[in-house]
Design a protein around this motif. Structure first.
Motif, PDB file in Angstrom:
ATOM      1  N   ASP A 116       0.291   3.972  -3.212  1.00 46.65           N
ATOM      2  CA  ASP A 116       0.090   5.384  -2.305  1.00 46.65           C
ATOM      3  C   ASP A 116       1.367   6.597  -2.515  1.00 46.65           C
ATOM      4  O   ASP A 116       1.035   7.315  -3.485  1.00 46.65           O
ATOM      5  N   HIS A 117       2.856   5.424  -3.131  1.00 47.66           N
ATOM      6  CA  HIS A 117       4.066   6.823  -3.608  1.00 47.66           C
ATOM      7  C   HIS A 117       4.312   6.757  -5.728  1.00 47.66           C
ATOM      8  O   HIS A 117       3.707   7.973  -6.041  1.00 47.66           O
ATOM      9  N   ASN A 143       0.794  -1.099  -0.164  1.00 43.82           N
ATOM     10  CA  ASN A 143       0.379  -0.014   0.147  1.00 43.82           C
ATOM     11  C   ASN A 143       0.620   1.601  -0.344  1.00 43.82           C
ATOM     12  O   ASN A 143       0.760   2.218  -0.800  1.00 43.82           O
ATOM     13  N   ARG A 144       2.227   1.004   0.968  1.00 42.52           N
ATOM     14  CA  ARG A 144       2.832   2.084   0.786  1.00 42.52           C
ATOM     15  C   ARG A 144       3.307   2.633  -0.775  1.00 42.52           C
ATOM     16  O   ARG A 144       3.374   3.419  -1.067  1.00 42.52           O
ATOM     17  N   SER A 173       1.020   6.539  -6.844  1.00 42.60           N
ATOM     18  CA  SER A 173      -0.115   7.535  -7.201  1.00 42.60           C
ATOM     19  C   SER A 173       0.694   8.577  -7.279  1.00 42.60           C
ATOM     20  O   SER A 173      -0.123   9.466  -8.438  1.00 42.60           O
ATOM     21  N   ILE A 216       6.254  10.536  -0.024  1.00 40.54           N
ATOM     22  CA  ILE A 216       4.157  11.291   1.339  1.00 40.54           C
ATOM     23  C   ILE A 216       5.433  10.333   2.342  1.00 40.54           C
ATOM     24  O   ILE A 216       6.093  10.001   3.251  1.00 40.54           O
TER      25      ILE A 216
END
Length: 261
Positions: free
Chosen positions: A69-70, A65-66, A72, A179
């Motif tokens: 997210d990065h 998920n990290r 994205s 992030i």
């Protein structure tokens, strides 16, 4: 450290190297960690093509998920960035079935096999797109304790952050506004199904290892004045450095004497 100028220097170096190599850009494996996040951000700033690849193998969901997210956040900021999600779990499990049982049941062997499957994947996709594989190793990992997989995450075309310590990498991540979830995450190699950290595996923090690396390279440093913990860290550093020296030197070549040729 002048981190803004260091960022500019690395970006210029990356762009020049790619252009001289007649490459369209870079491909990077995204782990959800600080090193791959900073490396991919620096590559993206060149304006050249960048493909980020998430390659899960029984991966911890938090790491995945990290990483996503990065990716994205990068794609929102840089139009030259794209990504692939390639689940390699079945590939890994299929390979295991044809290996001898002692290899299948050897934890470190299988952890390193994961890294080597990912390396193969990056080169396959990278070559098909005319891209260089960008390494994500930092100075302490690559030249201090050798905390990487030979021909796995150590198999790259160029290493943009390998002259930076982990502390430097975190500082640059802050400058780049990577992030928060990645900036705040404990460093991990992502090669195990549990949540073990780099510190847990090595037995020392990165700032401690950075100190040990600098101390070990200082010919005038005196060990008699060290604290108990400093002696422990120095011993840890030297143990890893000795054991992993084969990763940090050229492949040994048996040179044939001239009189035998």
């Amino acid at each position: 450290m002048q981190y803004n100028k260091i960022i500019e220097h690395i970006v210029t170096w990356l762009k020049s190297y790619a252009e001289n190599a007649h490459s369209k850009g870079f491909i990077i494996g995204i782990s959800g960690g600080i090193d791959s996040a900073v490396t991919s951000y620096l590559c993206a700033k060149t304006g050249l093509d960048v493909i980020c690849v998430e390659m899960g193998i029984h991966q911890n969901p938090n790491e995945v998920n990290r990483g996503l997210d990065h990716i994205s956040a990068l794609e929102d900021k840089f139009p030259n960035v794209s990504h692939h999600r390639i689940n390699l779990t079945d590939t890994f499990e299929s390979l295991k079935t044809v290996l001898p049982s002692n290899a299948q049941n050897h934890g470190l062997s299988m952890a390193n096999t994961r890294a080597r499957i990912r390396m193969t994947t990056l080169y396959a996709v990278g070559q098909a797109n005319g891209l260089l594989v960008a390494g994500t190793g930092n100075k302490v990992e690559d030249f201090g304790v050798g905390f990487y997989t030979k021909y796995g995450d150590g198999g790259v075309d160029l290493s943009p952050i390998a002259d930076l310590t982990k502390t430097d990498v975190f500082a640059i991540a802050k400058e780049l506004n990577v992030i928060d979830s990645i900036q705040n995450a404990a460093p991990t190699d992502g090669l195990w199904e549990d949540e073990r950290t780099d510190e847990g595996q090595i037995g020392a923090t990165y700032p401690e290892l950075e100190w040990a690396m600098a101390f070990n390279e200082n010919e005038f440093a005196l060990e008699e004045n060290l604290s108990k913990r400093q002696r422990e860290v120095l011993a840890i550093y030297r143990k890893f450095n000795r054991a992993n020296k084969h990763k940090m030197i050229p492949i040994p070549v048996c040179v044939i004497p001239e009189n035998l040729k």
